[in-house]
Design a protein around this motif. Structure first.
Motif, mmCIF file in Angstrom:
data_model
loop_
_atom_site.group_PDB
_atom_site.id
_atom_site.type_symbol
_atom_site.label_atom_id
_atom_site.label_comp_id
_atom_site.label_asym_id
_atom_site.label_seq_id
_atom_site.Cartn_x
_atom_site.Cartn_y
_atom_site.Cartn_z
ATOM 1 N N ASP A 275 41.117 31.098 54.253
ATOM 2 C CA ASP A 275 41.523 30.609 52.722
ATOM 3 C C ASP A 275 40.940 29.462 52.528
ATOM 4 N N LEU A 276 41.037 28.392 53.553
ATOM 5 C CA LEU A 276 40.350 27.126 53.510
ATOM 6 C C LEU A 276 39.133 27.044 53.293
ATOM 7 N N ILE A 277 38.348 27.890 54.204
ATOM 8 C CA ILE A 277 36.866 28.025 54.163
ATOM 9 C C ILE A 277 36.454 28.580 52.736
ATOM 10 N N SER A 278 37.200 29.642 52.174
ATOM 11 C CA SER A 278 36.865 30.044 51.079
ATOM 12 C C SER A 278 36.891 29.008 49.764
ATOM 13 N N GLU A 279 37.866 28.263 50.164
ATOM 14 C CA GLU A 279 38.046 26.973 48.879
ATOM 15 C C GLU A 279 36.993 26.350 48.919
ATOM 16 N N ASP A 280 36.632 25.914 49.871
ATOM 17 C CA ASP A 280 34.979 25.070 50.064
ATOM 18 C C ASP A 280 34.015 25.762 49.411
ATOM 19 N N VAL A 281 33.934 26.916 49.713
ATOM 20 C CA VAL A 281 32.825 27.751 49.336
ATOM 21 C C VAL A 281 32.827 28.128 47.767
ATOM 22 N N LYS A 282 33.933 28.237 47.670
ATOM 23 C CA LYS A 282 34.142 28.474 45.894
ATOM 24 C C LYS A 282 33.761 27.219 45.121
ATOM 25 N N GLN A 283 34.026 25.996 45.859
ATOM 26 C CA GLN A 283 33.892 24.925 45.094
ATOM 27 C C GLN A 283 32.599 24.586 45.096
ATOM 28 N N ALA A 284 31.701 24.826 45.950
ATOM 29 C CA ALA A 284 30.335 24.748 46.009
ATOM 30 C C ALA A 284 29.642 25.601 44.973
ATOM 31 N N PHE A 285 30.252 27.020 45.047
ATOM 32 C CA PHE A 285 29.666 27.838 43.891
ATOM 33 C C PHE A 285 29.615 27.262 42.300
ATOM 34 N N ALA A 286 31.000 26.889 42.253
ATOM 35 C CA ALA A 286 31.313 25.936 40.853
ATOM 36 C C ALA A 286 30.388 24.776 40.696
ATOM 37 N N SER A 287 30.228 24.046 41.596
ATOM 38 C CA SER A 287 29.585 22.793 41.390
ATOM 39 C C SER A 287 28.071 23.117 41.011
#
Length: 590
Positions: free
Chosen positions: A6-18
């Motif tokens: 979940d921690l990794i997913s949060e980072d990747v989701k933020q990267a997609f959003a950015s």
């Protein structure tokens, strides 16, 4: 503590959003190619369709952002659009130190705890437990422990069968053999004896004899039905015998369940639901839920969307007699009144699927349960012999559960004594624990709904995906920790697990991080086999690490040795927690 995925997913989701993409595309999973990376994200493939862009371009954009994050050792975009993710050793070690300090290793609990009743016994009094009772007991006990570990209030109910025709058959056969017993004297008004007029062995022989005799003698069968009716309507003598049957049977049932390390919070019986039946029947009639069909009282539960035939739920036979349907519905009424649970779970043979579908539909349609109360049936497969047929004795009979436990325990004892590493008394005690682990792990490592082959040689092996192998790993760690203690050294409180220095150490650390995800999955899917698979892989990775690493060695400095001791202590703690959830324990040595 958040799951590492979940921690990794949060980072990747933020990267997609950015980069202007929807966050949902940043979902991360464990890698299906662990030789290439530890985690992966395939979201760029889906995003490409929505944004009309080449997936590899999106994947590369995300990878470029994540490369700046210190959590990651390597981020690679791979055609046609995969994002491969490998964690930094520093982050991995830090996550393990977090787990080590958190209660239950940081496993996130149920945010909305429930009150759950699990019905996982179902034996009949006056009959011995046989192999058919094992799966419900073993699966139910494990699920109860998993639900409780996740923060729920869980009540296990044995739900004894004590009110059917089998009671009449036993009493009729007893009357045929010992007609002079005071229980059969209708003029007797005194107190009945405290001691039962039969032993457990006699009781267990009486039922099959009575059942066989009734098939050949219709008048005896009618007599048994009459006795059942009279007993259920309060006949003093028959009720006293019924009470004796309960006492004798329950004492033995508790002994055998204790050997299985299975316990129940409730020792409720079918008869406990009887007082609820009259009002329930009255309610069903007065509210228009029930109708008369060929003289019987039934509730229609078929729905327009059904593609298969669903029969009505019969409440009373044409002669007014009750059925299992009646008792099970009344038991639901009883459970709602006494406990008001959020969920009731039934664990039994999967062939009873249609039966429970009918009962649940009836309970819902007639509002015997609250709208939000969940009713769940978990059907298990059959334990088969090597011939692929339901497990039997050599002469084709049903094997008693106690004999099955003895069979597995004796085989473990034989293997222990082959090595002659301990005396006979200790070997017997160890064999009890290891044998139980072999039996339970052999059962729970299979998906609940699947049939499986009972193979005593494979189940009791100290190698491979077995209970003894898991226990051997725990005992090995105990031995290492004892040796470390004997050196006179201790681990200073301020020291922590350091970054991995080898591939086997890194693999072990990564496997540890999957604990919370595994328990969450086992909980949500009601799947103990997921825990079995996890601890097998954890034990395997520990074995590889152990054979490559000298844990007790003078060549290490204090910090490195403390790191190794803390790491294997964490492995031991997780393994002990997991086997407790599966319902068995580890010996101190093997």
């Amino acid at each position: 503590m958040k799951k590492i995925v979940d921690l990794i997913s949060e980072d990747v989701k933020q990267a997609f959003a950015s980069k202007g993409y929807e966050e949902k595309y940043g979902f991360v999973t464990l890698s299906n190619r662990p030789d290439l990376c530890q985690f992966q994200c395939n979201g760029a493939l889906q995003a490409a369709k929505a944004y009309k862009k080449a997936p590899i371009i999106i994947a590369q954009e995300i990878a470029d952002i994540l490369k700046e994050n210190a959590r990651y050792k390597e981020i690679t975009a791979i055609a046609p659009g995969f994002i491969n993710i490998t964690l930094s050793d520093e982050f991995l070690a830090g996550y393990l130190n977090g787990m080590r300090k958190e209660k239950d290793f940081g496993c996130e609990k149920e945010p909305n705890p429930m009150k759950i009743i699990i019905d996982y016994g179902g034996p009949n009094i006056a009959k011995p437990l046989h192999v058919g009772h094992m799966r419900s007991a073993v699966i139910g006990e494990s699920l109860k422990r998993i639900f409780r570990f996740m923060g729920n209030e869980v009540i296990g109910d044995v739900h004894l069968g004590d009110w059917g025709t089998q009671m009449g058959l036993v009493i009729a056969e007893l009357k045929r053999r010992k007609p002079d017993l005071v229980y059969f004297d209708d003029n007797y008004t005194g107190e009945y004896p405290d001691e039962a007029p039969f032993t457990l062995s006699e009781l267990e022989e009486i039922y099959p004899a009575a059942s066989a005799y009734s098939k050949e003698n219709p008048e005896f069968r009618e007599e048994a039905k009459k006795i059942t009716y009279l007993m259920q309507n309060g006949h003093r003598g028959y009720m006293a015998l019924w009470k004796h049957m309960q006492d004798v049977s329950v004492t033995d049932l508790k002994r055998i369940y204790e050997r299985l390390n299975v316990s129940f919070e409730l020792w409720k019986k079918e008869s406990d639901a009887q007082p609820y039946i009259p009002d329930m029947v009255k309610y069903l009639k007065e509210n228009g839920y029930a109708r008369i069909s060929d003289g019987a009282l039934v509730v229609d539960v078929k729905e327009e969307t059904d593609t298969k035939e669903i029969p009505p739920c019969m409440i009373l036979k044409s002669d007014g007699a009750t059925l299992y349907n009646t008792t099970d519905l009344a038991t639901i009424v009883e459970r709602m009144e006494l406990f008001n649970p959020d969920q009731i779970i039934y664990i039994t043979d999967k062939r009873q699927d249609l039966y429970f579908e009918t009962i649940f539909r009836c309970a819902r349609k007639t509002k015997l349960v609250n709208e939000n109360t969940k009713l769940k049936f978990i059907g298990f497969g059959t334990m088969n012999g090597k011939d692929g047929k339901p497990f039997k004795t050599r002469d084709g009979g049903v094997l008693r559960l106690e004999y099955l436990i003895d069979m597995v325990t004796d085989e473990v004892y034989r293997k222990i004594m082959e090595n002659r590493t301990m005396d006979e008394e200790e070997a017997r005690k160890v064999a009890e624990k290891v044998g139980l682990a072999a039996l339970k792990y052999g059962d729970l490592s299979n998906q609940i709904s699947k049939d499986y082959i009972f193979d005593v040689d494979r189940f009791t092996s100290f190698e491979g995906n077995t209970g003894p192998y898991i226990l051997y790993t725990i005992v090995r760690i105990k031995s290492i920790l004892e040796k470390f203690k004997e050196t006179g050294k201790t681990v200073n409180p301020g020291l922590e697990i350091l970054e991995a220095q080898s591939d086997t150490e890194r693999d072990l650390m990564l496997q540890i991080t999957k604990f919370s995800d595994t328990i969450q999955g086992a909980y949500e899917e009601m799947a103990p086999h997921r825990i079995c698979q996890y601890i097998y892989e954890l034990s395997d990775k520990f074995s590889s690490f152990y054979h490559e690493t000298k844990i007790i060695s003078d060549e290490y400095d204090e910090k490195r040795q403390a790191s190794l001791i803390l790491l294997i202590t964490l492995v031991q703690g997780i393994l002990l927690t997991c086997i407790d959830l599966l319902g068995f324990t580890a010996p101190d040595r093997m």
